[in-house]
Design a protein around this motif. Structure first.
Motif, PDB file in Angstrom:
ATOM      1  N   ILE A  91       0.901  -1.073   0.059  1.00 29.25           N
ATOM      2  CA  ILE A  91       0.030   0.065  -0.059  1.00 29.25           C
ATOM      3  C   ILE A  91       0.836   1.224   0.090  1.00 29.25           C
ATOM      4  O   ILE A  91       1.850   1.052   0.832  1.00 29.25           O
ATOM      5  CB  ILE A  91      -0.964   0.033   1.342  1.00 29.25           C
ATOM      6  CG1 ILE A  91      -1.763  -1.258   1.156  1.00 29.25           C
ATOM      7  CG2 ILE A  91      -1.751   1.249   1.282  1.00 29.25           C
ATOM      8  CD1 ILE A  91      -2.618  -1.297   2.388  1.00 29.25           C
ATOM      9  N   PHE A  92       0.474   2.172  -1.043  1.00 31.93           N
ATOM     10  CA  PHE A  92       1.503   3.245  -1.291  1.00 31.93           C
ATOM     11  C   PHE A  92       0.758   4.507  -0.957  1.00 31.93           C
ATOM     12  O   PHE A  92      -0.454   4.727  -1.837  1.00 31.93           O
ATOM     13  CB  PHE A  92       2.254   3.606  -2.482  1.00 31.93           C
ATOM     14  CG  PHE A  92       2.906   2.269  -2.612  1.00 31.93           C
ATOM     15  CD1 PHE A  92       4.425   2.536  -2.075  1.00 31.93           C
ATOM     16  CD2 PHE A  92       2.826   1.403  -3.553  1.00 31.93           C
ATOM     17  CE1 PHE A  92       5.324   1.204  -2.141  1.00 31.93           C
ATOM     18  CE2 PHE A  92       3.724   0.444  -3.952  1.00 31.93           C
ATOM     19  CZ  PHE A  92       4.917   0.439  -3.303  1.00 31.93           C
ATOM     20  N   PRO A  93       0.455   5.307   0.098  1.00 30.09           N
ATOM     21  CA  PRO A  93      -0.212   6.554  -0.188  1.00 30.09           C
ATOM     22  C   PRO A  93       0.457   7.434  -0.988  1.00 30.09           C
ATOM     23  O   PRO A  93       1.634   7.443  -1.514  1.00 30.09           O
ATOM     24  CB  PRO A  93       0.364   7.251   1.366  1.00 30.09           C
ATOM     25  CG  PRO A  93       0.789   6.007   2.134  1.00 30.09           C
ATOM     26  CD  PRO A  93       1.630   5.193   1.248  1.00 30.09           C
ATOM     27  N   ALA A  94      -0.486   8.350  -1.591  1.00 30.54           N
ATOM     28  CA  ALA A  94      -0.428   9.224  -2.758  1.00 30.54           C
ATOM     29  C   ALA A  94       1.233  10.142  -2.438  1.00 30.54           C
ATOM     30  O   ALA A  94       2.144  10.301  -3.292  1.00 30.54           O
ATOM     31  CB  ALA A  94      -1.281  10.063  -3.204  1.00 30.54           C
ATOM     32  N   GLU A  95       1.036  10.418  -1.352  1.00 30.14           N
ATOM     33  CA  GLU A  95       2.310  10.981  -0.601  1.00 30.14           C
ATOM     34  C   GLU A  95       3.603  10.394  -0.870  1.00 30.14           C
ATOM     35  O   GLU A  95       4.943  11.030  -0.946  1.00 30.14           O
ATOM     36  CB  GLU A  95       2.332  11.693   0.875  1.00 30.14           C
ATOM     37  CG  GLU A  95       0.932  12.641   0.948  1.00 30.14           C
ATOM     38  CD  GLU A  95      -0.483  11.909   0.910  1.00 30.14           C
ATOM     39  OE1 GLU A  95      -1.380  12.686   0.906  1.00 30.14           O
ATOM     40  OE2 GLU A  95      -0.274  10.545   1.012  1.00 30.14           O
ATOM     41  N   ASP A  96       3.539   9.130  -0.696  1.00 28.70           N
ATOM     42  CA  ASP A  96       4.823   8.366  -0.974  1.00 28.70           C
ATOM     43  C   ASP A  96       5.289   8.086  -2.242  1.00 28.70           C
ATOM     44  O   ASP A  96       6.080   6.978  -2.490  1.00 28.70           O
ATOM     45  CB  ASP A  96       4.735   7.132  -0.012  1.00 28.70           C
ATOM     46  CG  ASP A  96       4.816   7.456   1.423  1.00 28.70           C
ATOM     47  OD1 ASP A  96       5.357   8.837   1.738  1.00 28.70           O
ATOM     48  OD2 ASP A  96       4.380   6.693   2.263  1.00 28.70           O
ATOM     49  N   TRP A  97       4.153   8.218  -3.310  1.00 26.79           N
ATOM     50  CA  TRP A  97       4.419   7.679  -4.658  1.00 26.79           C
ATOM     51  C   TRP A  97       4.505   8.890  -5.658  1.00 26.79           C
ATOM     52  O   TRP A  97       5.220   8.447  -6.716  1.00 26.79           O
ATOM     53  CB  TRP A  97       3.388   6.566  -4.942  1.00 26.79           C
ATOM     54  CG  TRP A  97       3.868   5.456  -5.882  1.00 26.79           C
ATOM     55  CD1 TRP A  97       4.875   5.305  -6.287  1.00 26.79           C
ATOM     56  CD2 TRP A  97       2.681   4.504  -6.301  1.00 26.79           C
ATOM     57  NE1 TRP A  97       4.951   4.167  -7.244  1.00 26.79           N
ATOM     58  CE2 TRP A  97       3.640   3.781  -7.135  1.00 26.79           C
ATOM     59  CE3 TRP A  97       1.686   4.287  -6.304  1.00 26.79           C
ATOM     60  CZ2 TRP A  97       3.046   2.739  -7.989  1.00 26.79           C
ATOM     61  CZ3 TRP A  97       1.139   3.369  -6.994  1.00 26.79           C
ATOM     62  CH2 TRP A  97       1.699   2.451  -7.841  1.00 26.79           C
ATOM     63  N   ILE A  98       3.454   9.426  -5.825  1.00 25.39           N
ATOM     64  CA  ILE A  98       3.501  10.362  -6.927  1.00 25.39           C
ATOM     65  C   ILE A  98       3.820  11.996  -6.757  1.00 25.39           C
ATOM     66  O   ILE A  98       3.751  12.530  -7.536  1.00 25.39           O
ATOM     67  CB  ILE A  98       1.941  10.372  -7.518  1.00 25.39           C
ATOM     68  CG1 ILE A  98       0.889  10.916  -6.474  1.00 25.39           C
ATOM     69  CG2 ILE A  98       1.674   8.828  -7.733  1.00 25.39           C
ATOM     70  CD1 ILE A  98      -0.262  11.102  -6.945  1.00 25.39           C
ATOM     71  N   THR A  99       4.238  12.313  -5.739  1.00 29.96           N
ATOM     72  CA  THR A  99       4.755  13.704  -5.527  1.00 29.96           C
ATOM     73  C   THR A  99       6.078  13.943  -5.868  1.00 29.96           C
ATOM     74  O   THR A  99       6.879  13.031  -6.389  1.00 29.96           O
ATOM     75  CB  THR A  99       5.005  14.032  -4.066  1.00 29.96           C
ATOM     76  OG1 THR A  99       5.949  13.321  -3.361  1.00 29.96           O
ATOM     77  CG2 THR A  99       3.686  13.831  -3.200  1.00 29.96           C
ATOM     78  N   ASP A 100       6.573  15.161  -6.344  1.00 32.03           N
ATOM     79  CA  ASP A 100       7.863  15.489  -6.995  1.00 32.03           C
ATOM     80  C   ASP A 100       8.786  14.758  -6.161  1.00 32.03           C
ATOM     81  O   ASP A 100       9.918  14.218  -6.605  1.00 32.03           O
ATOM     82  CB  ASP A 100       8.080  16.995  -7.051  1.00 32.03           C
ATOM     83  CG  ASP A 100       7.262  17.534  -8.157  1.00 32.03           C
ATOM     84  OD1 ASP A 100       6.380  16.855  -8.967  1.00 32.03           O
ATOM     85  OD2 ASP A 100       6.982  18.615  -8.335  1.00 32.03           O
ATOM     86  N   LYS A 101       8.860  14.711  -4.749  1.00 32.81           N
ATOM     87  CA  LYS A 101       9.880  14.271  -4.070  1.00 32.81           C
ATOM     88  C   LYS A 101      10.034  12.819  -4.395  1.00 32.81           C
ATOM     89  O   LYS A 101      11.362  12.258  -3.938  1.00 32.81           O
ATOM     90  CB  LYS A 101       9.358  14.437  -2.485  1.00 32.81           C
ATOM     91  CG  LYS A 101      10.476  13.983  -1.635  1.00 32.81           C
ATOM     92  CD  LYS A 101      10.016  14.081  -0.161  1.00 32.81           C
ATOM     93  CE  LYS A 101      10.747  13.287   0.740  1.00 32.81           C
ATOM     94  NZ  LYS A 101      10.128  13.322   2.233  1.00 32.81           N
ATOM     95  N   GLU A 102       8.889  12.004  -4.349  1.00 38.36           N
ATOM     96  CA  GLU A 102       9.188  10.489  -4.508  1.00 38.36           C
ATOM     97  C   GLU A 102       9.114  10.232  -5.891  1.00 38.36           C
ATOM     98  O   GLU A 102      10.084   9.156  -6.509  1.00 38.36           O
ATOM     99  CB  GLU A 102       7.898   9.872  -4.184  1.00 38.36           C
ATOM    100  CG  GLU A 102       7.594  10.079  -2.571  1.00 38.36           C
ATOM    101  CD  GLU A 102       9.130   9.440  -1.668  1.00 38.36           C
ATOM    102  OE1 GLU A 102       9.326   8.514  -2.347  1.00 38.36           O
ATOM    103  OE2 GLU A 102       9.267  10.074  -0.868  1.00 38.36           O
TER     104      GLU A 102
END
Length: 176
Positions: free
Chosen positions: A149-160
């Motif tokens: 399970i990947f929160p969007a914050e851990d997968w699709i942000t520029d940082k990630e």
């Protein structure tokens, strides 16, 4: 008028799904750096506000949107959808939705994920606002080991999605 409103809403949800998918095509600016909005706490969200069409009251708009959501977030469109909160007086509701999103589909390769999110609607001051929050991907759920399970914050942000040199990461979260 109602059919036009429902068509627009259906297209918006589809666009939200594709935006959440984050095609990651650096040649296309809608998927490039800065394309995924984050709030002040770093949480990913997608939102859009529309004017209520002339001749439609806020109550009519609310009822139309609620009925549309009840149909849109039921089978076969979504695997599960349930109302978390509904308040006709303030003209607001929130649905929790689970559905499949396809990243790539060919004869030999199928890459998809279950996505879950909260979809909220607020109708006031002659406008309605649609918002997606709490976005999570359940990737490779049917595979051996149970997937992740990947929160969007851990997968699709520029940082990630990008490394320190600004290049797109080819395989997200190999280290997880």
């Amino acid at each position: 008028m109602k059919k036009a409103l429902l068509t627009i809403l259906g297209l918006l949800v589809t666009l939200f799904s594709f935006a959440a998918n984050k095609g990651l095509d650096e040649m296309n600016p809608k998927y490039g750096k800065g394309a995924v909005p984050e709030d002040e706490n770093g949480r990913v969200y997608f939102t859009q506000t529309f004017q209520i069409p002339q001749g439609v009251t806020e109550d009519q708009c609310y009822e139309t949107l609620l009925n549309w959501a009840k149909g849109r977030f039921a089978l076969p469109y979504a695997q599960a959808g349930r109302i978390l909160n509904e308040d006709a007086q303030t003209r607001r509701f929130i649905f929790h939705v689970d559905q499949m999103i396809v990243f790539k589909s060919t004869a030999l390769v199928g890459d998809e994920s279950k996505i879950s999110y909260n979809f909220s609607v607020a109708v006031k001051d002659g406008e309605y606002t649609l918002t997606m929050t709490d976005i999570k991907y359940r990737y490779e759920e049917g595979r051996e080991g149970g997937g992740k399970i990947f929160p969007a914050e851990d997968w699709i942000t520029d940082k990630e999605a990008y490394n320190r040199k600004g290049k797109h990461r080819k395989v997200p979260h190999q280290d997880h």
